[in-house]
Design a protein around this motif. Structure first.
Motif, PDB file in Angstrom:
ATOM      1  N   MET A   1      36.939 -33.608  32.841  1.00 18.80           N
ATOM      2  CA  MET A   1      36.060 -34.091  34.043  1.00 18.80           C
ATOM      3  C   MET A   1      36.576 -35.447  33.990  1.00 18.80           C
ATOM      4  N   LYS A   8      31.493 -36.631  39.518  1.00 19.54           N
ATOM      5  CA  LYS A   8      32.226 -35.651  38.896  1.00 19.54           C
ATOM      6  C   LYS A   8      32.151 -33.896  38.932  1.00 19.54           C
ATOM      7  N   ILE A   9      33.383 -33.508  38.660  1.00 14.95           N
ATOM      8  CA  ILE A   9      33.945 -32.677  38.970  1.00 14.95           C
ATOM      9  C   ILE A   9      33.800 -31.965  37.495  1.00 14.95           C
ATOM     10  N   THR A  10      32.743 -30.579  37.320  1.00 15.22           N
ATOM     11  CA  THR A  10      32.778 -29.887  36.570  1.00 15.22           C
ATOM     12  C   THR A  10      34.517 -28.510  36.536  1.00 15.22           C
ATOM     13  N   ARG A  12      34.827 -25.636  36.512  1.00 16.68           N
ATOM     14  CA  ARG A  12      34.553 -24.242  37.648  1.00 16.68           C
ATOM     15  C   ARG A  12      34.387 -24.684  38.750  1.00 16.68           C
ATOM     16  N   ALA A  13      34.014 -26.004  38.915  1.00 17.11           N
ATOM     17  CA  ALA A  13      34.000 -26.683  41.024  1.00 17.11           C
ATOM     18  C   ALA A  13      35.506 -26.776  41.524  1.00 17.11           C
ATOM     19  N   GLN A  77      26.961 -34.459  40.383  1.00 17.15           N
ATOM     20  CA  GLN A  77      27.886 -34.327  38.888  1.00 17.15           C
ATOM     21  C   GLN A  77      28.433 -32.206  40.390  1.00 17.15           C
ATOM     22  N   ASP A  79      29.381 -28.846  40.877  1.00 23.75           N
ATOM     23  CA  ASP A  79      29.906 -28.277  40.455  1.00 23.75           C
ATOM     24  C   ASP A  79      29.960 -26.472  40.556  1.00 23.75           C
ATOM     25  N   GLN A  81      28.321 -22.519  41.055  1.00 22.27           N
ATOM     26  CA  GLN A  81      27.843 -20.822  40.518  1.00 22.27           C
ATOM     27  C   GLN A  81      29.059 -19.565  41.344  1.00 22.27           C
ATOM     28  N   PHE A  89      28.789 -24.078  45.676  1.00 22.62           N
ATOM     29  CA  PHE A  89      28.663 -25.134  44.796  1.00 22.62           C
ATOM     30  C   PHE A  89      28.311 -25.940  45.049  1.00 22.62           C
ATOM     31  N   ARG A  92      24.386 -31.652  40.865  1.00 23.44           N
ATOM     32  CA  ARG A  92      23.307 -32.304  40.036  1.00 23.44           C
ATOM     33  C   ARG A  92      24.017 -33.380  39.569  1.00 23.44           C
TER      34      ARG A  92
END
Length: 110
Positions: A1, A8-10, A12-13, A77, A79, A81, A89, A92
């Protein structure tokens, strides 16, 4: 990341942002805007394209936003899901924010 403005970007995102950017005709570029939320102070809106300032970079995507909103995103962050009924999106931030159950709206603490 990777991070630029503290957001922050996961992975998955980043993958979903890349997919949506390509579908929107702007490969590698997405814009995030914080708008007044109904369940919390702020909600996120995403669209393909660029914006005023690069706020985060990760895995082939650059996320743009408004420079006056950078402080609200500091330490958070983004994320993604997914589930059988859809996906979305989520922001977090641990103890830094109070999140709506939808995950896309938040209120900074303190």
């Amino acid at each position: 990341m990777n991070q630029t403005a503290g957001l922050k970007i996961t992975a998955r995102a980043a993958a979903e942002l890349c997919r949506q950017a390509a579908c929107g005709g702007e490969p590698g570029a997405m814009a995030l805007e914080l708008v007044p939320g109904s369940c919390e102070a702020w909600a996120i809106q995403l669209r393909a394209g660029t914006g005023e300032a690069a706020i985060a970079r990760s895995d082939g995507i650059t996320l743009y936003g408004h420079s006056h909103q950078l402080q609200l995103l500091q330490g958070l962050q983004l994320d993604f899901q997914s589930s059988l009924s859809g996906g979305g999106f989520l922001l977090r931030g641990g103890e830094q924010i109070r999140s709506c159950p939808c995950g896309a709206a938040f209120t900074p603490r303190g």
